[in-house]
Design a protein around this motif. Structure first.
Motif, PDB file in Angstrom:
ATOM      1  N   SER A   1       0.817  -1.213   0.000  1.00  0.00           N
ATOM      2  CA  SER A   1       0.000   0.000   0.000  1.00  0.00           C
ATOM      3  C   SER A   1       0.855   1.269   0.000  1.00  0.00           C
ATOM      4  O   SER A   1       0.364   2.352  -0.309  1.00  0.00           O
ATOM      5  CB  SER A   1      -0.935   0.012   1.216  1.00  0.00           C
ATOM      6  N   ASP A   2       2.141   1.115   0.357  1.00  0.00           N
ATOM      7  CA  ASP A   2       3.034   2.276   0.408  1.00  0.00           C
ATOM      8  C   ASP A   2       3.870   2.435  -0.856  1.00  0.00           C
ATOM      9  O   ASP A   2       4.539   3.469  -1.030  1.00  0.00           O
ATOM     10  CB  ASP A   2       3.987   2.160   1.611  1.00  0.00           C
ATOM     11  N   LEU A   3       3.839   1.429  -1.719  1.00  0.00           N
ATOM     12  CA  LEU A   3       4.733   1.441  -2.884  1.00  0.00           C
ATOM     13  C   LEU A   3       4.471   2.606  -3.827  1.00  0.00           C
ATOM     14  O   LEU A   3       5.404   3.258  -4.315  1.00  0.00           O
ATOM     15  CB  LEU A   3       4.620   0.119  -3.649  1.00  0.00           C
ATOM     16  N   ASP A   4       3.201   2.873  -4.135  1.00  0.00           N
ATOM     17  CA  ASP A   4       2.874   3.948  -5.074  1.00  0.00           C
ATOM     18  C   ASP A   4       3.423   5.289  -4.596  1.00  0.00           C
ATOM     19  O   ASP A   4       4.043   6.038  -5.358  1.00  0.00           O
ATOM     20  CB  ASP A   4       1.361   4.048  -5.274  1.00  0.00           C
ATOM     21  N   ALA A   5       3.195   5.599  -3.329  1.00  0.00           N
ATOM     22  CA  ALA A   5       3.674   6.867  -2.783  1.00  0.00           C
ATOM     23  C   ALA A   5       5.197   6.908  -2.757  1.00  0.00           C
ATOM     24  O   ALA A   5       5.817   7.937  -3.054  1.00  0.00           O
ATOM     25  CB  ALA A   5       3.119   7.063  -1.370  1.00  0.00           C
ATOM     26  N   LEU A   6       5.813   5.757  -2.423  1.00  0.00           N
ATOM     27  CA  LEU A   6       7.271   5.693  -2.367  1.00  0.00           C
ATOM     28  C   LEU A   6       7.882   5.948  -3.747  1.00  0.00           C
ATOM     29  O   LEU A   6       8.819   6.739  -3.887  1.00  0.00           O
ATOM     30  CB  LEU A   6       7.684   4.321  -1.832  1.00  0.00           C
ATOM     31  N   LEU A   7       7.340   5.288  -4.760  1.00  0.00           N
ATOM     32  CA  LEU A   7       7.865   5.463  -6.123  1.00  0.00           C
ATOM     33  C   LEU A   7       7.577   6.861  -6.647  1.00  0.00           C
ATOM     34  O   LEU A   7       8.389   7.442  -7.378  1.00  0.00           O
ATOM     35  CB  LEU A   7       7.260   4.406  -7.054  1.00  0.00           C
ATOM     36  N   ALA A   8       6.427   7.423  -6.260  1.00  0.00           N
ATOM     37  CA  ALA A   8       6.096   8.787  -6.682  1.00  0.00           C
ATOM     38  C   ALA A   8       7.085   9.781  -6.089  1.00  0.00           C
ATOM     39  O   ALA A   8       7.527  10.724  -6.774  1.00  0.00           O
ATOM     40  CB  ALA A   8       4.669   9.137  -6.254  1.00  0.00           C
ATOM     41  N   ASN A   9       7.468   9.570  -4.840  1.00  0.00           N
ATOM     42  CA  ASN A   9       8.447  10.455  -4.198  1.00  0.00           C
ATOM     43  C   ASN A   9       9.803  10.359  -4.877  1.00  0.00           C
ATOM     44  O   ASN A   9      10.497  11.373  -5.051  1.00  0.00           O
ATOM     45  CB  ASN A   9       8.582  10.102  -2.708  1.00  0.00           C
ATOM     46  N   ARG A  10      10.164   9.152  -5.259  1.00  0.00           N
ATOM     47  CA  ARG A  10      11.451   8.966  -5.935  1.00  0.00           C
ATOM     48  C   ARG A  10      11.426   9.601  -7.330  1.00  0.00           C
ATOM     49  O   ARG A  10      12.419  10.191  -7.761  1.00  0.00           O
ATOM     50  CB  ARG A  10      11.782   7.480  -6.036  1.00  0.00           C
TER      51      ARG A  10
END
Length: 257
Positions: free
Chosen positions: A163-172
């Motif tokens: 559930s955190d992957l999308d936000a993590l990749l968006a931040n990167r």
């Protein structure tokens, strides 16, 4: 049996041969289409590389002429600035200063706009969006691939939640190319928000700005002009067919579908 006698060919055999011939014809047609598409792709790649190495510089009065980045060598046109100055983000197929006038790519495509020429602003917007999407997709793919490589070096217990992957990749992605983070939403909203219409090329990577500048190459503009005209013609044909069907269905038993 056709032809009579022992050497005749049965109807079933004739049908089978006809099907085989038709299959071979279809295969040849598909191969010819694939070859044509491959040739077009090679030609487009050649145009892109040529324009990238030797950028197009518009003449005075042409779209983008006032948006040349002189501080960079070789100079190139900031197509985002050109879109902003020409109100190109709001351009439609027949709007813009160049609609109905002379084309700068040496080709005029009629049909999709009722016989009038597609505007240069509309073509530029379509091309810039395409190339920006291509670049941002590449950025996203690289960021994702790099992160997956990192995951291979850490313990499974330290894996982030799905559930955190999308936000993590968006931040990167945002750390590499902020505009690419917003691009998807801008695309879905058809770039209506002013934040989607930067005054200058928004990419941190200047090479991406040069890549987008390929849209002003006359040969690439011609490709887009022809493709957009074909899309418009198809849309008009479908609309005409729908109208004809609607009219026929409301005309009683004598209507022709």
């Amino acid at each position: 049996v056709i032809g009579g006698g022992g050497g005749g060919v049965s109807t079933a055999e004739t049908v089978a041969l006809q099907k085989q011939v038709k299959s071979l014809e279809d295969q040849k047609k598909a191969a010819d289409q694939l070859l044509e598409t491959s040739n077009e792709a090679v030609l487009h790649a050649s145009y892109t590389i040529d324009s990238f190495l030797m950028p197009t510089t518009p003449k005075e009065g042409e779209l983008g002429a006032d948006c040349v980045v002189e501080a960079s060598y070789p100079p190139y046109v900031d197509v985002y600035a050109a879109l902003k100055q020409s109100d190109g983000w709001d351009a439609t197929a027949t709007s813009g200063a160049s609609a109905g006038g002379s084309s700068t790519d040496g080709d005029a495509s009629a049909g999709a706009t009722g016989g009038s020429e597609l505007s240069d602003e509309y073509i530029l917007r379509s091309c810039v969006v395409d190339l920006s999407l291509d670049f941002c997709t590449r950025v996203s793919t690289r960021v994702t691939t790099d992160y997956l490589d990192e995951l291979e070096t850490i313990a499974e217990a330290d894996y982030p939640k799905l559930s955190d992957l999308d936000a993590l990749l968006a931040n990167r992605t945002d750390a590499v190319e902020p505009y690419c983070t917003a691009f998807t939403e801008c695309y879905l909203e058809e770039f209506q928000d002013e934040s989607c219409r930067p005054d200058a090329c928004p990419f941190q990577n200047e090479v991406a700005c040069r890549y987008a500048a390929n849209c002003l190459d006359g040969r690439i503009k011609k490709e887009y002009r022809e493709a957009l005209a074909a899309i418009g013609e198809t849309a008009e044909q479908r609309a005409a067919a729908a109208n004809a069907k609607s009219g026929s269905s409301s005309s009683g038993a004598w209507g022709v579908v």
